[in-house]
Design an enzyme around this catalytic site. Sequence first.
Site, PDB file in Angstrom:
ATOM      1  N   LEU A 109      -6.962  -5.732   7.151  1.00  0.00           N
ATOM      2  CA  LEU A 109      -6.670  -6.848   6.239  1.00  0.00           C
ATOM      3  C   LEU A 109      -7.167  -6.604   4.816  1.00  0.00           C
ATOM      4  O   LEU A 109      -6.708  -7.256   3.876  1.00  0.00           O
ATOM      5  CB  LEU A 109      -7.329  -8.134   6.748  1.00  0.00           C
ATOM      6  CG  LEU A 109      -6.578  -8.947   7.790  1.00  0.00           C
ATOM      7  CD1 LEU A 109      -7.367 -10.196   8.153  1.00  0.00           C
ATOM      8  CD2 LEU A 109      -5.191  -9.361   7.278  1.00  0.00           C
ATOM      9  N   ASP A 113       0.844  -1.201   0.000  1.00  0.00           N
ATOM     10  CA  ASP A 113       0.000   0.000   0.000  1.00  0.00           C
ATOM     11  C   ASP A 113       0.882   1.255   0.000  1.00  0.00           C
ATOM     12  O   ASP A 113       2.000   1.231   0.515  1.00  0.00           O
ATOM     13  CB  ASP A 113      -0.897  -0.025   1.251  1.00  0.00           C
ATOM     14  CG  ASP A 113      -2.071   0.931   1.122  1.00  0.00           C
ATOM     15  OD1 ASP A 113      -2.303   1.467   0.020  1.00  0.00           O
ATOM     16  OD2 ASP A 113      -2.754   1.154   2.136  1.00  0.00           O
ATOM     17  N   HIS A 169       2.871   3.681  -8.934  1.00  0.00           N
ATOM     18  CA  HIS A 169       2.698   2.250  -9.252  1.00  0.00           C
ATOM     19  C   HIS A 169       3.939   1.700  -9.970  1.00  0.00           C
ATOM     20  O   HIS A 169       4.351   0.580  -9.713  1.00  0.00           O
ATOM     21  CB  HIS A 169       1.449   2.045 -10.114  1.00  0.00           C
ATOM     22  CG  HIS A 169       0.172   2.338  -9.375  1.00  0.00           C
ATOM     23  ND1 HIS A 169      -0.071   1.864  -8.101  1.00  0.00           N
ATOM     24  CD2 HIS A 169      -0.925   3.064  -9.720  1.00  0.00           C
ATOM     25  CE1 HIS A 169      -1.267   2.283  -7.698  1.00  0.00           C
ATOM     26  NE2 HIS A 169      -1.802   3.011  -8.652  1.00  0.00           N
ATOM     27  N   LEU A 176      12.106 -19.565  -4.819  1.00  0.00           N
ATOM     28  CA  LEU A 176      10.979 -18.896  -4.167  1.00  0.00           C
ATOM     29  C   LEU A 176       9.697 -19.161  -4.948  1.00  0.00           C
ATOM     30  O   LEU A 176       9.691 -19.091  -6.173  1.00  0.00           O
ATOM     31  CB  LEU A 176      11.276 -17.395  -4.156  1.00  0.00           C
ATOM     32  CG  LEU A 176      10.212 -16.483  -3.594  1.00  0.00           C
ATOM     33  CD1 LEU A 176      10.191 -16.560  -2.071  1.00  0.00           C
ATOM     34  CD2 LEU A 176      10.472 -15.032  -4.033  1.00  0.00           C
ATOM     35  N   ARG A 224     -11.819   1.796  -8.646  1.00  0.00           N
ATOM     36  CA  ARG A 224     -10.964   2.963  -8.918  1.00  0.00           C
ATOM     37  C   ARG A 224     -11.337   3.564 -10.280  1.00  0.00           C
ATOM     38  O   ARG A 224     -11.954   2.891 -11.107  1.00  0.00           O
ATOM     39  CB  ARG A 224      -9.493   2.527  -8.919  1.00  0.00           C
ATOM     40  CG  ARG A 224      -9.063   2.107  -7.538  1.00  0.00           C
ATOM     41  CD  ARG A 224      -7.596   1.807  -7.429  1.00  0.00           C
ATOM     42  NE  ARG A 224      -7.295   1.517  -6.036  1.00  0.00           N
ATOM     43  CZ  ARG A 224      -6.154   1.760  -5.430  1.00  0.00           C
ATOM     44  NH1 ARG A 224      -5.148   2.288  -6.097  1.00  0.00           N
ATOM     45  NH2 ARG A 224      -5.984   1.470  -4.161  1.00  0.00           N
TER      46      ARG A 224
HETATM   47  C1  FPP Z   1      -1.682   0.290  -3.401  1.00  0.00           C
HETATM   48  O1  FPP Z   1      -1.320   1.626  -3.447  1.00  0.00           O
HETATM   49  C2  FPP Z   1      -1.229  -0.393  -4.602  1.00  0.00           C
HETATM   50  C3  FPP Z   1      -2.031  -1.030  -5.514  1.00  0.00           C
HETATM   51  C4  FPP Z   1      -3.492  -1.149  -5.406  1.00  0.00           C
HETATM   52  C5  FPP Z   1      -1.463  -1.663  -6.693  1.00  0.00           C
HETATM   53  C6  FPP Z   1      -0.202  -2.409  -6.409  1.00  0.00           C
HETATM   54  C7  FPP Z   1       0.251  -3.006  -7.653  1.00  0.00           C
HETATM   55  C8  FPP Z   1       1.505  -2.998  -8.096  1.00  0.00           C
HETATM   56  C9  FPP Z   1       2.649  -2.416  -7.367  1.00  0.00           C
HETATM   57  C10 FPP Z   1       1.790  -3.650  -9.391  1.00  0.00           C
HETATM   58  C11 FPP Z   1       1.673  -5.164  -9.279  1.00  0.00           C
HETATM   59  C12 FPP Z   1       2.318  -5.814 -10.419  1.00  0.00           C
HETATM   60  C13 FPP Z   1       2.135  -7.084 -10.920  1.00  0.00           C
HETATM   61  C14 FPP Z   1       3.108  -7.585 -11.899  1.00  0.00           C
HETATM   62  C15 FPP Z   1       1.021  -7.995 -10.552  1.00  0.00           C
HETATM   63  P1  FPP Z   1      -2.483   2.718  -3.499  1.00  0.00           P
HETATM   64  O2  FPP Z   1      -2.701   3.074  -4.926  1.00  0.00           O
HETATM   65  O3  FPP Z   1      -3.690   2.206  -2.789  1.00  0.00           O
HETATM   66  O4  FPP Z   1      -1.788   3.870  -2.702  1.00  0.00           O
HETATM   67  P2  FPP Z   1      -2.492   4.980  -1.784  1.00  0.00           P
HETATM   68  O5  FPP Z   1      -3.200   4.230  -0.671  1.00  0.00           O
HETATM   69  O6  FPP Z   1      -1.341   5.782  -1.267  1.00  0.00           O
HETATM   70  O7  FPP Z   1      -3.415   5.748  -2.678  1.00  0.00           O
END
Ligand code: FPP
Length: 241
Positions: A185, A14, A31, A125, A65
């Site tokens: 969670l 997050d 991201h 892993l 979103r």
């Molecule tokens: C949370 O930050 C993050 C996400 C919902 C997306 C996480 C996904 C990735 C890092 C990419 C995953 C990649 C693959 C290959 C599957 P947020 O946007 O909720 O942040 P905020 O709470 O600060 O707004």
Amino acid sequence: MSPKKISHISIIMDGNGRWAKNHGMPRAYGHRAGIKSINRVVSACSVRQIQELTLFAFSSENWKRPDYEVKFLLSLFEESIDLYVKELDDNNVRINFIGNLSEFNSKLLKKIHAAESLTKNNTNLKLNFAINYGGKWDIIDSINRMITSKSLDGKIVTPDNFEPFLSLQGSSPDLLIRTAGHQRLSNFMLWQHAYTELYFTDCLWPDINEDELDLAIKHYLKTTRKFGAIEEYDIISEEDA
Ligand code: FPP
């Protein structure tokens, strides 16, 4: 009952959006930085001989979103699979996706299945990506698949005969890490986290590094896992009671 080692870590990644905002950049920038963090954490887990890492990449609620962000995240998944699967395979990492994959387009599905199939015999892993995943969905889906399989044959449902239907087979996470300050969670593996140790950090996901990971592992190693029992030194004889 103290743990000798840690084999399975799960992470709620997050804080990408807040990290981007702090840098005066659009959320997509956060991201993209989050992908680099995945690479760092995967390498760090391999070095520490962690056997399994489960990352919450896209929840079943993330479809709420704005359209442009959902589209961006889906294209980022595709791009990351193209960019990193070969390297992960070279590092003997086995890639596995869990979640309701049926809602993804066929192009992404093809890449997901190709990544899983290329790496299926790897033994270092095991890296699980939870995408379009929700803990409640997992439990309901498992119940439905159990009913359809007709495997009960008159027997009652038990944890042992139910668990094989859940989307993640094998060990439950020993340690759950959630970055970016919230302590919840968010519908992530509700069954599998029943006895998992929880670690929350204010560190935003793009800032995660080996030191942060080690702090979480240190926290885990200090805890005593009792799984509802009591510690041996707490056991008193019936006469003392
Ligand atoms: C949370 O930050 C993050 C996400 C919902 C997306 C996480 C996904 C990735 C890092 C990419 C995953 C990649 C693959 C290959 C599957 P947020 O946007 O909720 O942040 P905020 O709470 O600060 O707004």
